[in-house]
Design a protein around this motif. Structure first.
Motif, short mmCIF file in Angstrom:
data_model
loop_
_atom_site.label_atom_id
_atom_site.label_comp_id
_atom_site.label_asym_id
_atom_site.label_seq_id
_atom_site.Cartn_x
_atom_site.Cartn_y
_atom_site.Cartn_z
N ASN A 1 -4.20 3.88 -2.92
CA ASN A 1 -4.02 2.61 -3.62
C ASN A 1 -4.15 1.46 -2.65
OD1 ASN A 1 -3.34 4.10 -5.97
ND2 ASN A 1 -1.22 4.26 -5.27
N LYS A 2 -4.17 0.26 -3.16
CA LYS A 2 -4.21 -0.93 -2.31
C LYS A 2 -2.90 -1.03 -1.54
CE LYS A 2 -4.94 -5.94 -2.48
NZ LYS A 2 -5.15 -7.11 -3.36
N VAL A 3 -3.00 -1.34 -0.24
CA VAL A 3 -1.80 -1.44 0.60
C VAL A 3 -0.95 -2.62 0.14
CG1 VAL A 3 -0.94 -1.76 2.95
CG2 VAL A 3 -3.02 -0.44 2.57
N LYS A 4 0.37 -2.37 0.07
CA LYS A 4 1.31 -3.44 -0.29
C LYS A 4 2.17 -3.78 0.93
CE LYS A 4 1.60 -2.27 -5.20
NZ LYS A 4 2.51 -1.91 -6.32
N TYR A 5 2.61 -5.05 1.00
CA TYR A 5 3.39 -5.51 2.15
C TYR A 5 4.70 -6.16 1.69
CZ TYR A 5 -1.07 -5.04 4.64
OH TYR A 5 -2.24 -4.57 5.18
N ASN A 6 5.69 -6.16 2.59
CA ASN A 6 6.90 -6.91 2.29
C ASN A 6 6.62 -8.41 2.50
OD1 ASN A 6 6.74 -7.02 5.08
ND2 ASN A 6 8.88 -6.48 5.44
N LYS A 7 7.59 -9.25 2.20
CA LYS A 7 7.36 -10.70 2.26
C LYS A 7 6.94 -11.17 3.65
CE LYS A 7 10.32 -12.04 -1.60
NZ LYS A 7 11.50 -12.84 -2.04
N LYS A 8 7.53 -10.57 4.69
CA LYS A 8 7.21 -11.00 6.06
C LYS A 8 5.95 -10.32 6.60
CE LYS A 8 11.99 -12.05 7.36
NZ LYS A 8 13.10 -11.74 8.32
N HIS A 9 5.41 -9.40 5.82
CA HIS A 9 4.20 -8.68 6.22
C HIS A 9 4.44 -7.81 7.46
CE1 HIS A 9 -0.15 -8.67 5.07
NE2 HIS A 9 0.38 -9.22 3.99
N THR A 10 5.68 -7.37 7.65
CA THR A 10 6.01 -6.53 8.80
C THR A 10 6.02 -5.04 8.43
OG1 THR A 10 8.35 -6.82 8.32
CG2 THR A 10 7.37 -8.32 9.94
N VAL A 11 6.07 -4.78 7.15
CA VAL A 11 6.09 -3.40 6.66
C VAL A 11 5.01 -3.23 5.59
CG1 VAL A 11 7.44 -1.59 5.54
CG2 VAL A 11 8.56 -3.16 7.12
N ALA A 12 4.20 -2.19 5.78
CA ALA A 12 3.15 -1.89 4.81
C ALA A 12 3.49 -0.60 4.06
CB ALA A 12 1.80 -1.73 5.52
N THR A 13 3.26 -0.59 2.77
CA THR A 13 3.45 0.61 1.96
C THR A 13 2.10 1.21 1.62
OG1 THR A 13 5.51 -0.23 0.98
CG2 THR A 13 4.38 1.55 -0.19
N ILE A 14 1.91 2.44 2.09
CA ILE A 14 0.66 3.17 1.81
C ILE A 14 0.97 4.23 0.76
CG2 ILE A 14 -1.15 4.63 2.79
CD1 ILE A 14 -0.61 3.29 5.48
N SER A 15 0.27 4.16 -0.34
CA SER A 15 0.53 5.11 -1.43
C SER A 15 -0.78 5.64 -1.97
CB SER A 15 1.32 4.42 -2.55
OG SER A 15 0.56 3.36 -3.11
N GLY A 16 -0.67 6.70 -2.72
CA GLY A 16 -1.87 7.29 -3.28
C GLY A 16 -1.57 8.55 -4.06
N LYS A 17 -2.59 9.38 -4.18
CA LYS A 17 -2.47 10.58 -5.00
C LYS A 17 -3.44 11.64 -4.48
CE LYS A 17 -2.71 11.82 -9.92
NZ LYS A 17 -2.97 11.29 -11.28
N SER B 1 4.03 8.11 -1.35
CA SER B 1 4.21 6.73 -0.89
C SER B 1 5.04 6.74 0.37
CB SER B 1 4.91 5.91 -1.98
OG SER B 1 5.14 4.59 -1.54
N ALA B 2 4.61 5.97 1.37
CA ALA B 2 5.35 5.89 2.63
C ALA B 2 5.11 4.52 3.25
CB ALA B 2 4.93 6.99 3.60
N THR B 3 6.05 4.09 4.08
CA THR B 3 5.92 2.79 4.74
C THR B 3 5.59 2.97 6.21
OG1 THR B 3 8.30 2.73 5.18
CG2 THR B 3 7.52 1.66 3.17
N VAL B 4 4.84 2.02 6.76
CA VAL B 4 4.56 1.97 8.20
C VAL B 4 4.77 0.54 8.68
CG1 VAL B 4 2.87 3.86 8.09
CG2 VAL B 4 2.08 1.50 7.90
N LEU B 5 5.22 0.42 9.91
CA LEU B 5 5.39 -0.91 10.49
C LEU B 5 4.04 -1.48 10.87
CD1 LEU B 5 8.48 -0.27 12.81
CD2 LEU B 5 8.47 -1.33 10.54
N THR B 6 3.83 -2.76 10.57
CA THR B 6 2.58 -3.39 10.96
C THR B 6 2.60 -3.73 12.44
OG1 THR B 6 3.39 -5.59 10.37
CG2 THR B 6 2.20 -4.37 8.67
#
Length: 571
Positions: A488-504, A539-544
């Motif tokens: 899926n399209k990568v999503k970010y928190n408000k500060k853009h310091t954490v990215a959520t990578i999700s898919g199937k 779905s998992a998060t990674v630090l930018t």
């Protein structure tokens, strides 16, 4: 066709695999006494005792499963698809036997064999679909009732007995079933895996009756330990593989509803109970159930459970999210503090010292560790895998091979590594009992070439004074239909310091079995990993990073998938 005719036919066909593995009798090991178990606990080191509290995914790196079982005194391993793919039943049984040989204490070998989409035997390819034998219990029941009214529960119980016998013959002694959760909403995450709604809406007592009957079937002759899950009842909560999930019932409401099947299973003698990662915010608004002392206390005191309590997998998304929100505190330490006996975690190399440290600081009592280990050893003893001779505290004096991965070229498989200089190294086929010998050179290096065959081959690598290692070689030609990962399209928190990578992933049967790993393409550093959830979603998060990152996303230890990449960048 009437049900009983179908059932007998299914039983005969379903036991084909089991039949070639030998008889169905219980283990004949001379059981240890309570005094001998107590004596072991008294003499074993804290490190050894904490190791028994870990039930981990089986490591896939060559030789690591044997080494870690021995070195960390692990309580056991869980087998998933990767442990069964391209194995014959005899090869799989030989591999498990070699793990047992390596371990200082007999291992619990666990599996998720609920049925349906949570049937590791069929999805891993070790057993073939056979009528209703490996279906979810609700489907077994409904199919039998449709064929002959009144035969549903008999069918469910029969299939549980047959599957327990089959697991035992394969060397598996702990099943994470039956699912005692209640949901009568077909759209909920847990619905298909449970028995809720089969007898109508709010039929908690009917599910309790099902659990009461199926637990003795799974545990007949003490071949396999059954597990009631997911305490205190999953209800209609969301999928904890991918993130937080909540249940808003009060303790009083749970005791009158969701907990009834668990109490019935406990009364029927269930050996173990698995605790969920769901948050019950009317009971403990801070901690997930698996990390909550209040929830564990309900199980011990309100349900009078005296057996082994095990966490659900600690690599699930809900646990990872919790750890990040609480300063990355060791979830294994929190799980022990809460009162769990066994930890479903592969992070034992870090977690064992962390728990030791907590004990030495007085945050966890030694008595609590001892009580947990006694429950674990008592369950092993009940399963007939523990003997008095096993309980002799031993020093680690075995050597370990330093092995490379098996390589394939020009129709040959090459096993190579390092032992002591001039060591005689043997590679013996578990299929033919024939093999090859070689001597390590003065630097201890050795190499053995084996011609590939039309079918996968299995070997035991050994040398005097070394832990033997199971070596599996793929077939000469493997035609595999590639499976896909969709991002899926990568999503970010408000500060853009954490990215959520999700898919199937394209195969929904990977639920709870397949691990998705994410790493930095430039540095090869692993950024995160997560277990696939329902319908193949993850779905998992990674630090930018300050720089733009190319993140690779791939299925761990599964060549059926091709890796995908995604760009992650900070604003």
């Amino acid at each position: 066709m009437k049900f009983f005719k179908k059932a007998v036919t299914a039983a005969i066909a379903g036991m084909t695999l089991a039949a070639c593995l030998g008889g169905a009798s219980a283990n004949t090991v001379q059981a240890a006494s309570t005094k001998q178990i107590d004596n072991y606990i008294k003499k074993a080191s804290l490190h050894q005792k904490i190791g028994q509290m870990f039930i981990a995914r089986t490591p896939q790196k060559l030789g690591q499963a044997e080494r870690d079982a021995y070195q960390y005194n692990l309580g056991g391993y869980i087998v998933y698809d990767a442990d069964m793919q391209n194995y014959t039943d005899a090869q799989f049984k030989s591999k498990i036997a070699n793990y047992q040989k390596a371990a200082q204490l007999p291992l619990l070998i666990g599996i998720d064999q609920e049925g349906g989409s949570v049937s590791r035997l069929t999805h891993g390819g070790l057993a073939k679909q056979n009528g209703d034998e490996f279906k979810f219990p609700r489907d077994q029941y409904e199919d039998a009732e449709n064929a002959q009214k009144g035969s549903g529960m008999k069918a469910v119980v029969q299939y549980a007995r047959e599957n327990a016998t089959l697991l035992h013959k394969l060397g598996i002694n702990w099943n994470y079933a039956p699912d005692a959760d209640y949901s009568d909403d077909p759209s909920s995450f847990i619905y298909q895996r449970g028995f809720g709604g089969v007898m109508g809406k709010n039929s908690y007592r009917a599910v309790a009756n099902y659990i009461k009957q199926v637990v003795p079937a799974w545990q007949h002759n003490h071949l396999v330990a059954a597990t009631l899950k997911h305490f205190p009842g999953y209800g209609d909560a969301a999928d904890t593989h991918t993130g937080f999930a909540y249940v808003t019932k009060t303790k009083s409401q749970l005791m009158k509803s969701d907990i009834l099947p668990f109490k019935a299973g406990i009364k029927a003698g269930a050996d173990s109970v698995m605790v969920t990662h769901v948050i019950y915010d009317k009971i403990d608004p801070v901690y997930l159930a698996s990390l909550s002392k209040k929830i564990i206390t309900m199980l011990r005191k309100d349900c009078n459970f005296k057996g082994v309590i095990v966490t659900d997998a600690l690599e699930m998304g809900a646990i990872q999210d919790f750890a990040k929100k609480h300063g990355n505190e060791s979830v294994e330490v929190l799980a022990v503090k809460a009162g769990n006996d066994m930890l479903m975690s592969a992070d034992y190399a870090k977690a064992i010292p962390a728990i030791e440290k907590a004990v030495k600081k007085g945050k966890i009592s030694k008595k609590q560790i001892d009580r947990s280990v006694k429950r674990i050893l008592t369950m092993k003893n009940r399963l007939g895998i523990l003997s008095a001779s096993d309980l002799q505290v031993k020093k680690n004096n075995k050597r370990f091979f330093k092995l490379n991965s098996v390589t394939y070229k020009n129709g040959l498989a090459t096993v190579s590594g390092t032992a002591k200089k001039d060591a005689k190294v043997s590679l013996i086929s578990t299929d033919t009992k024939k093999g090859k010998n070689t001597n390590a050179n003065k630097k201890g290096q050795f190499k053995i070439n084996v011609p590939l065959q039309a079918k996968a081959q299995n070997f035991i690598l050994s040398s005097d004074g070394y832990l033997s290692v199971n070596v599996h070689m793929k077939a000469a030609k493997k035609t595999t239909v590639k499976k896909t990962i969709t991002l899926n399209k990568v999503k970010y928190n408000k500060k853009h310091t954490v990215a959520t990578i999700s898919g199937k992933v394209s195969d929904p049967g990977e639920e709870g079995s397949l691990t998705i790993v994410m790493w930095d393409a430039k540095t090869n550093k692993t950024l995160n990993s997560v277990v696939v959830g329902k319908d193949g979603k993850f779905s998992a998060t990674v630090l930018t990073s300050k720089r733009e990152q190319k993140v690779m996303v791939d299925a761990q230890n599964n060549g059926d998938y091709s890796p995908k990449s995604v760009i992650v960048k900070r604003k």
